[in-house]
Scaffold this active site. Structure first.
Site, PDB file in Angstrom:
ATOM      1  N   GLU A   1      -1.377  -8.883   4.830  1.00  0.00           N
ATOM      2  CA  GLU A   1      -1.006  -8.998   6.470  1.00  0.00           C
ATOM      3  C   GLU A   1      -2.063  -8.933   7.321  1.00  0.00           C
ATOM      4  O   GLU A   1      -1.826  -9.467   8.575  1.00  0.00           O
ATOM      5  CB  GLU A   1       0.014  -7.942   6.479  1.00  0.00           C
TER       6      GLU A   1
ATOM      7  N   HIS B   1      -3.783  -5.636   0.918  1.00  0.00           N
ATOM      8  CA  HIS B   1      -3.096  -5.784   2.396  1.00  0.00           C
ATOM      9  C   HIS B   1      -3.196  -7.319   3.002  1.00  0.00           C
ATOM     10  O   HIS B   1      -4.387  -7.849   3.623  1.00  0.00           O
ATOM     11  CB  HIS B   1      -3.914  -4.915   3.540  1.00  0.00           C
TER      12      HIS B   1
ATOM     13  N   CYS C   1       0.852  -1.307  -0.112  1.00  0.00           N
ATOM     14  CA  CYS C   1       0.078  -0.022   0.035  1.00  0.00           C
ATOM     15  C   CYS C   1       0.983   1.214   0.272  1.00  0.00           C
ATOM     16  O   CYS C   1       1.456   1.594  -0.890  1.00  0.00           O
ATOM     17  CB  CYS C   1      -1.118  -0.108   1.135  1.00  0.00           C
TER      18      CYS C   1
END
Length: 251
Positions: free
Chosen positions: A184, A182, A97
């Site tokens: 994660e 994302h 990002c």
């Protein structure tokens, strides 16, 4: 899983750059540790320095944050400038990002909002290119939280696109990747982001909170499999094994 830092272990280190006081590398950090790496977590926004060479690190990850790669803050410019270190040395680099947008700025590209002011906050389609398909299997949708996107600088290969923001995953050289989404994200991060960032769900194009959790139920396993294949391709394991993602693409 406890996030073991480099001070705790002689394991090979991955440099992790975060942007908020209580930010976490989430599942990416967990998976790197499972592969035998230790995490050297630094937060330049709060005064941490960055290394002049990557000789002491196996790779580097710059995560996201609420700030913009276009902000005038000194630490933002220092991080963008620092990215030339792993790029120059050919060490595995991953920008997520904001981190991807910083990499694009370092490469001479631009970061800007959507022309219709649309955002991506929630789960949105991820469409691999032929080059992306050759590397691994991609999830149908991935979690997003951004109101700006990046263009594709010269020398960057497009790996995945999307209907609202066309540049979702790029590769520069063999070891540097930038992704807009994302992987994660953990469940606790989803709870925290959708609670603290609730006002952003009123922005044009954003999904409502219930849709974030519904999307995770449907798509998270595919995102997890993608991350596993990507990390094998990108950095391998601390013991030196390096499994290429081409086999995964055939599953």
């Amino acid at each position: 899983m406890r996030l073991e830092t480099f001070a705790d272990s002689p394991r090979p280190k991955v440099l992790v750059i975060l942007h908020q006081e209580h930010s976490s590398p989430g599942r990416v950090g967990q998976e790197l540790i499972r592969r035998g790496f230790a995490l050297d977590i630094r937060k330049p926004r709060f005064g941490d320095t960055l290394p002049e060479t990557m000789a002491g690190h196996a790779g580097a990850v710059i995560f996201g944050g609420p700030m913009s790669a276009n902000d005038p803050d000194g630490y933002v410019h220092r991080e963008i400038d620092w990215i030339k270190v792993p790029l120059r040395e050919g060490v595995p680099f991953l920008g997520i990002c904001l981190g991807a947008q910083m990499m694009v700025k370092q490469l001479g590209g631009t970061v800007a909002g959507h022309r219709d002011e649309l955002v991506e906050i929630g789960y949105y389609p991820l469409i691999p290119t032929e080059q992306g398909k050759a590397l691994m299997k991609w999830p149908e949708k991935a979690y997003q939280w951004h109101r700006e996107g990046f263009d594709r600088p010269a020398g960057c290969e497009l790996l995945a696109t999307g209907p609202t923001y066309p540049n979702q995953a790029i590769r520069y050289g063999q070891n540097a990747y930038g992704i807009q989404f994302h992987p994660e994200l953990t469940h606790s991060m989803l709870v925290r982001w959708t609670t603290r960032g609730a006002p952003r769900m009123a922005l044009p194009g954003a999904q409502q909170r219930r849709d974030h959790f519904a999307g995770r139920y449907v798509y998270d396993q595919a995102v997890r499999r993608w991350l596993d294949a990507f990390l094998d391709l990108w950095i391998g394991r601390a013991d030196g094994s390096h499994v290429h993602g081409i086999a995964t693409a055939a599953e």
